[in-house]
Write a protein that holds these residues in place. Structure first.
Motif, PDB file in Angstrom:
ATOM      1  N   VAL A 184      76.913  25.714 -25.894  1.00 55.62           N
ATOM      2  CA  VAL A 184      77.576  26.964 -25.546  1.00 55.62           C
ATOM      3  C   VAL A 184      77.639  27.861 -26.768  1.00 55.62           C
ATOM      4  O   VAL A 184      77.973  27.412 -27.873  1.00 55.62           O
ATOM      5  N   ASP A 185      77.284  29.115 -26.573  1.00 53.51           N
ATOM      6  CA  ASP A 185      77.399  30.123 -27.632  1.00 53.51           C
ATOM      7  C   ASP A 185      78.842  30.617 -27.613  1.00 53.51           C
ATOM      8  O   ASP A 185      79.259  31.320 -26.688  1.00 53.51           O
ATOM      9  N   THR A 186      79.616  30.221 -28.619  1.00 55.96           N
ATOM     10  CA  THR A 186      81.030  30.578 -28.648  1.00 55.96           C
ATOM     11  C   THR A 186      81.284  31.972 -29.209  1.00 55.96           C
ATOM     12  O   THR A 186      82.407  32.445 -29.201  1.00 55.96           O
ATOM     13  N   ASP A 187      80.228  32.622 -29.701  1.00 53.66           N
ATOM     14  CA  ASP A 187      80.360  33.978 -30.232  1.00 53.66           C
ATOM     15  C   ASP A 187      79.136  34.775 -29.822  1.00 53.66           C
ATOM     16  O   ASP A 187      78.306  35.144 -30.647  1.00 53.66           O
ATOM     17  N   PRO A 188      78.975  35.025 -28.494  1.00 50.66           N
ATOM     18  CA  PRO A 188      77.762  35.702 -28.033  1.00 50.66           C
ATOM     19  C   PRO A 188      77.584  37.094 -28.605  1.00 50.66           C
ATOM     20  O   PRO A 188      76.466  37.579 -28.747  1.00 50.66           O
ATOM     21  N   GLY A 189      78.675  37.760 -28.969  1.00 55.66           N
ATOM     22  CA  GLY A 189      78.556  39.106 -29.520  1.00 55.66           C
ATOM     23  C   GLY A 189      77.869  39.144 -30.864  1.00 55.66           C
ATOM     24  O   GLY A 189      77.357  40.180 -31.291  1.00 55.66           O
ATOM     25  N   ALA A 190      77.836  38.003 -31.570  1.00 56.94           N
ATOM     26  CA  ALA A 190      77.218  37.976 -32.895  1.00 56.94           C
ATOM     27  C   ALA A 190      75.727  38.238 -32.814  1.00 56.94           C
ATOM     28  O   ALA A 190      75.107  38.701 -33.761  1.00 56.94           O
ATOM     29  N   GLY A 191      75.121  37.943 -31.669  1.00 59.88           N
ATOM     30  CA  GLY A 191      73.682  38.169 -31.541  1.00 59.88           C
ATOM     31  C   GLY A 191      73.326  39.627 -31.479  1.00 59.88           C
ATOM     32  O   GLY A 191      72.165  40.013 -31.591  1.00 59.88           O
ATOM     33  N   GLU A 192      74.319  40.542 -31.311  1.00 54.93           N
ATOM     34  CA  GLU A 192      74.040  41.968 -31.220  1.00 54.93           C
ATOM     35  C   GLU A 192      74.316  42.679 -32.546  1.00 54.93           C
ATOM     36  O   GLU A 192      74.357  43.895 -32.621  1.00 54.93           O
ATOM     37  N   ALA A 193      74.552  41.924 -33.613  1.00 62.48           N
ATOM     38  CA  ALA A 193      74.854  42.544 -34.904  1.00 62.48           C
ATOM     39  C   ALA A 193      73.642  43.291 -35.425  1.00 62.48           C
ATOM     40  O   ALA A 193      72.516  43.087 -35.005  1.00 62.48           O
ATOM     41  N   ALA A 194      73.887  44.189 -36.402  1.00 60.01           N
ATOM     42  CA  ALA A 194      72.799  44.972 -36.988  1.00 60.01           C
ATOM     43  C   ALA A 194      71.795  44.055 -37.651  1.00 60.01           C
ATOM     44  O   ALA A 194      72.146  43.001 -38.172  1.00 60.01           O
ATOM     45  N   PRO A 195      70.506  44.439 -37.654  1.00 60.66           N
ATOM     46  CA  PRO A 195      69.481  43.589 -38.257  1.00 60.66           C
ATOM     47  C   PRO A 195      69.798  43.309 -39.715  1.00 60.66           C
ATOM     48  O   PRO A 195      70.302  44.168 -40.440  1.00 60.66           O
ATOM     49  N   GLN A 196      69.483  42.109 -40.141  1.00 59.12           N
ATOM     50  CA  GLN A 196      69.741  41.715 -41.524  1.00 59.12           C
ATOM     51  C   GLN A 196      68.728  42.397 -42.446  1.00 59.12           C
ATOM     52  O   GLN A 196      67.538  42.434 -42.165  1.00 59.12           O
ATOM     53  N   ALA A 197      69.209  42.925 -43.528  1.00 52.84           N
ATOM     54  CA  ALA A 197      68.320  43.610 -44.469  1.00 52.84           C
ATOM     55  C   ALA A 197      67.506  42.609 -45.254  1.00 52.84           C
ATOM     56  O   ALA A 197      67.920  41.489 -45.496  1.00 52.84           O
ATOM     57  N   ALA A 198      66.328  43.046 -45.667  1.00 52.58           N
ATOM     58  CA  ALA A 198      65.476  42.194 -46.493  1.00 52.58           C
ATOM     59  C   ALA A 198      66.056  42.127 -47.890  1.00 52.58           C
ATOM     60  O   ALA A 198      66.779  43.016 -48.328  1.00 52.58           O
TER      61      ALA A 198
END
Length: 475
Positions: A82-96
């Motif tokens: 179970v994904d207990t923090d589904p909203g985390a997948g919508e965070a801004a793209p990680q910078a290089a």
């Protein structure tokens, strides 16, 4: 543990009671993408004793169902993530990373052998996994999610183009044998379990999945081929009986019952005694009790009075209510009676018991008996309701059977079979008259119950059923 790993929690197959080691997943009530809450039932499983609904102990969104319906899973094995923090997948793209900074390489998935060595199964329910636990590779996410980089706890750097994917490590490639196939067949754990259950050697299965992975369909196809080969006679293939046999895996309640009966039959020396008794007065009393206001709405039938008669016989002969402790070489006498009632259900024979039946009044016993039978028919009997029995009644009369030699329920000392009640010619008060007659059969463990004790118990049950007024004077 990374932030992503902390997001995904695994619910493991719990020990639902009585030290059971495995359970079959009967039905899933959720699917990937569904939102679940703490305490919500996510699936129904069947143990060797009962069907049980499993609630999940945390909130989130279902990420993966690890096993299909019909799969038998060992206790402690993760069955759902179970994904207990589904909203985390919508965070801004990680910078290089900024120029000059080192790029952290994602660790390769650990080989399965290392996974098994590092995994520590939580044998009772679920719990936080130790930091050293190695996780099996996750299923690929949908393309829309796959493009989103993994959230990181590090502070974001100025946005830059993502680096090109690193080439696969040479050591990650599977080792090949002389035929060009992997030296060890590639298959997911559920598929390996399926192959083991069906007796199929994965080395002999031709994979059809991507990258040479063996699928469930491949295993089933191999099993069908083996079965077809077994059913085809070598000398006269034209006479093979097509479609005239069915094979059903032995599992769940039927498997547990079979093993228990074998153990009982070849461990406890069984002795069975029979008595035929005139129960005309008992049948008349049953009709009268059905009109009694105190028993209105309760289950009143001949079995109720047979149960009461047995409880009276046990009170008069308490040594029958015992068990044999082989380990300590002791006889354990019990000052309580948990009365088992054998019940035939679509899932097989089960023996739930009425706790402290000896302390119940007739209305209380009738209520408990009705609830026990109703729960068994609905398939809702819990493992606790089938444990701790001391003596059992099996009502073979409902099938029109006169008598039998019942096998003692493991851990008990005796079992009483109640046969069919039939109108028969009987000598009553010096004359042959039509009377309602039945046969009782008592099987007992001759290690702790001798012939005298067994005979006294059976005779007392018969005496009460022949003249039920003894319930008043003997109880």
């Amino acid at each position: 543990m990374t932030a992503v790993e902390q997001r995904f929690r695994e619910f493991k197959m719990p020990d639902v009671g009585e030290g059971l080691t495995e359970a079959e997943i009967l039905k899933w009530f959720v699917a990937p993408g569904d939102t679940v809450t703490d305490g919500q039932v996510v699936c129904e499983v069947e143990t060797a004793k009962a069907a049980v609904e499993l609630p999940i102990p945390f909130d989130g969104v279902v990420h993966e169902l690890r096993f299909d319906e019909g799969t038998t899973v060992d206790v402690g094995t993760p069955i759902i993530s179970v994904d207990t923090d589904p909203g985390a997948g919508e965070a801004a793209p990680q910078a290089a990373p900024a120029a000059g900074e080192a790029v952290a390489e994602a660790p390769a998935a650990a080989p399965e052998s290392e996974e098994k060595e590092g995994r520590q199964a939580n044998l009772v329910g679920y719990g936080a996994a130790p930091a050293s636990t190695k996780r099996r590779p996750r299923k690929p996410l949908p393309s829309a999610q796959r493009s989103a980089p993994t959230p990181s706890a590090a502070a974001p750097a100025p946005q830059a183009p993502a680096p090109a994917p690193a080439p696969a490590r040479p050591e990650a490639a599977p080792e090949l044998n002389g035929s060009g196939r992997p030296a060890r067949p590639l298959a997911k754990p559920p598929v390996r379990k399926l192959a083991k259950d069906l007796g199929i050697d994965l080395e002999t299965v031709t994979p059809s999945g991507a990258d040479g992975i063996i699928t469930r369909e491949d295993v089933h196809a191999a099993a069908e081929a083996v079965q077809a080969a077994r059913e085809t006679p070598v000398a006269a293939p034209a006479t093979a009986p097509q479609g005239r046999e069915r094979r059903v895996p032995v599992k769940g309640v039927r498997k547990a019952t079979a093993q228990a009966m074998v153990n009982s039959a070849f461990t406890a020396p069984h002795v069975t005694e029979f008595v035929t008794v005139d129960v005309t007065r008992t049948m008349k009393l049953v009709s009268e009790l059905k009109q009694d206001p105190e028993l209105a709405g309760l289950r009143v039938n001949p079995l109720l009075l047979v149960a009461k008669a047995l409880l009276v016989a046990i009170r008069r002969n308490p040594d029958i209510n015992a068990t044999w402790d082989e380990g300590n070489q002791e006889i354990v006498y019990k000052d309580y009676v948990n009365l088992g009632i054998a019940a035939a259900t679509p899932r097989g024979l089960i023996v739930p018991n009425i706790k402290d039946a000896d302390a119940k009044t007739l209305p209380e016993l009738a209520s408990a008996l009705g609830e026990l039978v109703g729960t068994a028919r609905e398939g809702r009997t819990s493992p606790a309701e089938m444990s701790g029995g001391t003596i059992t009644i099996t009502n073979v009369g409902v099938f029109g059977i006169d008598a039998g030699t019942p096998i003692i329920n493991p851990g008990e000392s005796a079992i009483l079979a109640f046969g069919a009640v039939k109108l028969q010619p009987w000598v009553h008060k010096g004359e042959v008259k039509p009377r309602q007659v039945t046969t009782l059969a008592l099987s007992f463990d001759h290690r702790l119950v001798d012939g005298e004790l067994g005979s006294k118990v059976l005779a007392d049950v018969a005496a009460v059923l022949e003249r039920p007024k003894r319930l008043i004077t003997w109880a």
